[in-house]
Scaffold this motif. Structure first.
Motif, PDB file in Angstrom:
ATOM      1  N   CYS A   1       2.604  -6.077   1.462  1.00  6.92           N
ATOM      2  CA  CYS A   1       2.200  -4.934   0.617  1.00  6.92           C
ATOM      3  C   CYS A   1       0.870  -4.412   1.101  1.00  6.92           C
ATOM      4  O   CYS A   1      -0.072  -5.170   1.244  1.00  6.92           O
ATOM      5  CB  CYS A   1       2.064  -5.353  -0.842  1.00  6.92           C
ATOM      6  SG  CYS A   1       1.442  -4.013  -1.914  1.00  6.92           S
TER       7      CYS A   1
ATOM      8  N   ASP B   1      -5.389  -1.948  -9.677  1.00  9.18           N
ATOM      9  CA  ASP B   1      -4.094  -1.621 -10.269  1.00  9.18           C
ATOM     10  C   ASP B   1      -4.326  -1.157 -11.704  1.00  9.18           C
ATOM     11  O   ASP B   1      -4.585  -1.971 -12.591  1.00  9.18           O
ATOM     12  CB  ASP B   1      -3.216  -2.884 -10.214  1.00  9.18           C
ATOM     13  CG  ASP B   1      -1.844  -2.653 -10.821  1.00  9.18           C
ATOM     14  OD1 ASP B   1      -1.654  -1.628 -11.519  1.00  9.18           O
ATOM     15  OD2 ASP B   1      -0.967  -3.510 -10.595  1.00  9.18           O
TER      16      ASP B   1
ATOM     17  N   TRP C   1      10.046  -4.786  -4.716  1.00  5.52           N
ATOM     18  CA  TRP C   1      10.249  -3.769  -5.754  1.00  5.52           C
ATOM     19  C   TRP C   1      11.530  -2.990  -5.481  1.00  5.52           C
ATOM     20  O   TRP C   1      12.532  -3.241  -6.109  1.00  5.52           O
ATOM     21  CB  TRP C   1       9.015  -2.855  -5.817  1.00  5.52           C
ATOM     22  CG  TRP C   1       7.774  -3.540  -6.297  1.00  5.52           C
ATOM     23  CD1 TRP C   1       7.447  -3.862  -7.585  1.00  5.52           C
ATOM     24  CD2 TRP C   1       6.663  -3.976  -5.489  1.00  5.52           C
ATOM     25  NE1 TRP C   1       6.217  -4.473  -7.631  1.00  5.52           N
ATOM     26  CE2 TRP C   1       5.708  -4.560  -6.372  1.00  5.52           C
ATOM     27  CE3 TRP C   1       6.367  -3.934  -4.123  1.00  5.52           C
ATOM     28  CZ2 TRP C   1       4.489  -5.084  -5.922  1.00  5.52           C
ATOM     29  CZ3 TRP C   1       5.165  -4.465  -3.676  1.00  5.52           C
ATOM     30  CH2 TRP C   1       4.249  -5.031  -4.571  1.00  5.52           C
TER      31      TRP C   1
ATOM     32  N   ASN D   1       2.811  -0.639  -9.112  1.00  5.76           N
ATOM     33  CA  ASN D   1       3.684  -1.705  -9.634  1.00  5.76           C
ATOM     34  C   ASN D   1       5.143  -1.387  -9.345  1.00  5.76           C
ATOM     35  O   ASN D   1       6.035  -1.783 -10.103  1.00  5.76           O
ATOM     36  CB  ASN D   1       3.474  -1.941 -11.134  1.00  5.76           C
ATOM     37  CG  ASN D   1       2.058  -2.368 -11.425  1.00  5.76           C
ATOM     38  OD1 ASN D   1       1.509  -3.210 -10.718  1.00  5.76           O
ATOM     39  ND2 ASN D   1       1.440  -1.773 -12.439  1.00  5.76           N
TER      40      ASN D   1
ATOM     41  N   GLY E   1      -2.533   0.359  -3.585  1.00  6.68           N
ATOM     42  CA  GLY E   1      -3.505   0.987  -4.478  1.00  6.68           C
ATOM     43  C   GLY E   1      -4.623   0.048  -4.895  1.00  6.68           C
ATOM     44  O   GLY E   1      -5.769   0.464  -5.083  1.00  6.68           O
TER      45      GLY E   1
ATOM     46  N   SER F   1      -4.329  -4.159  -1.716  1.00  4.98           N
ATOM     47  CA  SER F   1      -3.482  -5.166  -1.069  1.00  4.98           C
ATOM     48  C   SER F   1      -3.510  -4.872   0.424  1.00  4.98           C
ATOM     49  O   SER F   1      -3.285  -3.732   0.835  1.00  4.98           O
ATOM     50  CB  SER F   1      -2.039  -5.054  -1.573  1.00  4.98           C
ATOM     51  OG  SER F   1      -1.970  -5.333  -2.942  1.00  4.98           O
TER      52      SER F   1
HETATM   53  O1  AHR Z   1       3.265  -0.587  -6.216  1.00  7.59           O
HETATM   54  C1  AHR Z   1       3.156  -1.556  -5.225  1.00  7.59           C
HETATM   55  C2  AHR Z   1       1.789  -2.165  -5.162  1.00  7.59           C
HETATM   56  O2  AHR Z   1       1.547  -2.925  -6.324  1.00  7.59           O
HETATM   57  C3  AHR Z   1       0.631  -1.234  -5.138  1.00  7.59           C
HETATM   58  O3  AHR Z   1       0.395  -0.612  -3.909  1.00  7.59           O
HETATM   59  C4  AHR Z   1      -0.486  -2.145  -5.469  1.00  7.59           C
HETATM   60  O4  AHR Z   1      -1.565  -1.482  -6.075  1.00  7.59           O
HETATM   61  C5  AHR Z   1       0.149  -3.162  -6.415  1.00  7.59           C
HETATM   62  O5  AHR Z   1      -0.123  -4.451  -5.991  1.00  7.59           O
END
Ligand code: AHR
Ligand code: AHR
Length: 516
Positions: A193, A206, A223, A239, A313, A316
């Protein structure tokens, strides 16, 4: 009579002169009017509010700086601009400034006039590896290419590298509409990530669902994901990386791995889209176009308007990738506007230059790959039966041994933008990794074999020859270790992942073949 003819000739010459002058004016005007992607977005009513590129100007009239490099020898910095208005970056200026030392990319300027430049990303939810928790800066020479026949450099993001601007001007916030595109190396990615370009949180943390809207590229499946094994273009909405309306799987988002990849994400109230295509030719396909995801917190959006490159964001820093150019717009661009931008990108002429990755590994050629580590400069990548190793080869070696150290370069079985190596002696048998060791095996036609046998050439990590990155384990390179072949990184737990001599062990001189 003679005098009259002379006068007439003079008048004709004068008329021709003004005609030529007129033509020159016309040519001059049309050159000045040559469009860049941001001119096209502006004509479409959705102007760029950020325009980043280390490879070319993104407005036809742009003559300012594209990026800044800093050299390690004396910490001096140098701005690199285009060769001319609207032109390709002056890579020669970088090369002379960075001669005999190394350079990092310190600033990626904003060509839009809003000063939304990208600089070294600060710590946030996660720390970067550099002092103070900052992220690393990219090596300025790690991603060489050509654009329209001129040499240029991309931004090579190894894990830990990141750029950001948390104090922007004019970038969408809340549920405001915006668009963005980026050109990436579609063969350089991983499952960390998150290799992102776009809109993120202003505090590098976040801040909850819907506080980002960025292009993601890679093959993390935590995700969302699409068809095949990836990589996929998805939207990082915080997220969640979304490949369509559903969290998780969406069948319309394909694996896509063009060497030069155009990736698009755009969003407006309860509506967003993913698009993509080959940055070298052809048009764009739409992989999603519809309502905000079936998950809470993403409608309305709560965008914050910071800009990130190469990270998530919350900072990471696990991802890798390569960035060449990208913009963000104010307003939701029409598909037609983006299609015109894609035509402009294709016309710009992105290329790896001579041979794959600029390394001379051209499909169809036969090569020998010589080790560059001091121990082993007489050794070549070789196979003994199905075991891949290095062997000392010299003029007096047997023809079998010479053949065992010669490889025919093929278009990559798992990605035609990269390469595979077929044994010169045993046709149909290819170099492949299994459990991170290299073997010579017959192509079984399966997708695992194709991936295991595909390597993406990059400039040699120690400055010599080529390094060969595994396409399915993007942090691993073809390495010799105690004279056996592996795919290795410096963070794994295997003995062959040792950082000692790593850059030398993974750098191979592309030599004339011992057996042609
Ligand atoms: O949405 C994926 C990631 O989740 C984002 O880039 C980060 O901010 C969070 O760890
Ligand atoms: O070499 C790493 C992996 O090990 C390969 O992808 C697979 O063949 C084996 O499981």
């Amino acid at each position: 009579m003679a005098r009259q003819r002379g006068m007439r000739r003079l008048r004709v010459a004068a008329a021709l002169g003004s005609l030529v002058a007129g033509l020159l004016v016309t040519v001059g005007t049309s050159q000045a009017a040559t469009q860049g992607p941001c001119d096209i977005y502006a004509s479409g009513g959705t102007p760029c509010v950020a325009a980043h590129s280390t490879t070319r100007a993104l407005y036809g009239s742009y003559t300012g700086s594209l990026y800044q490099v800093r050299r390690s020898s004396d910490s001096a910095t140098r701005d690199i601009g285009p060769l001319g208005a609207g032109g390709v970056a002056d890579a020669g200026a970088q090369d002379s400034f960075c001669a005999n030392t190394t350079c990092l990319i310190t600033v990626i300027y904003d060509q839009s006039g809003r000063n939304n430049r990208l600089t070294q990303a600060p710590p946030g939810g996660f720390n970067g590896p550099a002092p103070g928790g900052y992220d690393n800066l990219a090596n300025a020479t790690a991603a060489p290419i050509t654009v329209g026949g001129h040499k240029a450099y991309g931004v090579y993001v190894a894990p830990g590298t990141g750029y950001r601007n948390n104090n922007t001007n004019g970038v969408a916030t809340g549920d405001q509409p915006e668009g963005m595109y980026a050109i990436f190396d579609g063969t350089h990615y991983n499952g960390g990530c998150c290799f992102d370009y776009g809109n993120a949180e202003r505090n590098s943390r976040d801040n909850g669902n819907g506080t980002m809207e960025a292009i993601y590229f890679g093959n993390i499946k935590v995700w969302g994901y699409g068809t095949g094994n990836g990589p996929w273009i998805m939207a990082d909405l915080e997220n969640g990386l979304f490949s369509g309306i559903n969290p998780g799987y969406n069948a319309n988002d394909p694996s896509i791995g063009h060497r030069f990849l155009t990736a698009i994400v755009k969003g407006e109230p309860n509506h967003w889209a993913i698009r993509g295509g080959n940055a070298q030719s052809g048009g764009l396909s739409t992989f999603y176009n519809g309502a905000r995801p079936n998950a809470s917190g993403y409608n309305p959006m709560k965008k914050e308007g910071a800009i990130i490159l190469g990270i998530g964001g919350d900072n990471s820093v696990g991802a890798r990738g390569t960035f060449y150019e990208g913009v963000m717009t104010s307003g939701y661009p029409s598909d037609a506007t983006e299609n015109a931008v894609q035509a402009n990108i294709a016309a710009a002429g992105y290329s790896t230059g001579s041979g794959s990755g600029g390394t001379g590994l051209t499909p169809g050629s036969t090569v020998s790959l010589r080790a560059t580590t001091a121990c082993c400069t007489g050794r070549y990548l070789h196979h003994t039966g199905s075991t891949v190793d290095t062997a000392v080869i010299a003029g007096g070696s047997s023809s079998t041994e010479k053949g065992n150290a010669s490889w025919t370069v093929r278009a990559g079985l798992g990605n035609s933008s990269c390469v595979s190596f077929e044994s010169r002696n045993t046709s149909g048998q290819y170099l492949r990794h299994r459990n991170f060791q290299l073997y010579l095996n017959a192509n079984d036609g399966g997708s695992t074999f194709a991936q295991d046998a595909t390597f993406c050439p990059e400039p040699g990590r120690n400055g010599q020859g080529a390094s060969l990155r595994s396409v399915n384990y993007g942090d691993r390179y073809v390495r010799h270790y105690v004279n056996l072949g592996y795919i290795a990184n410096t963070s794994g737990s295997n003995t062959f992942d040792s950082p000692t001599l790593f850059d030398d062990d993974v750098s191979w001189v592309v030599a004339s073949p011992w057996a042609s």
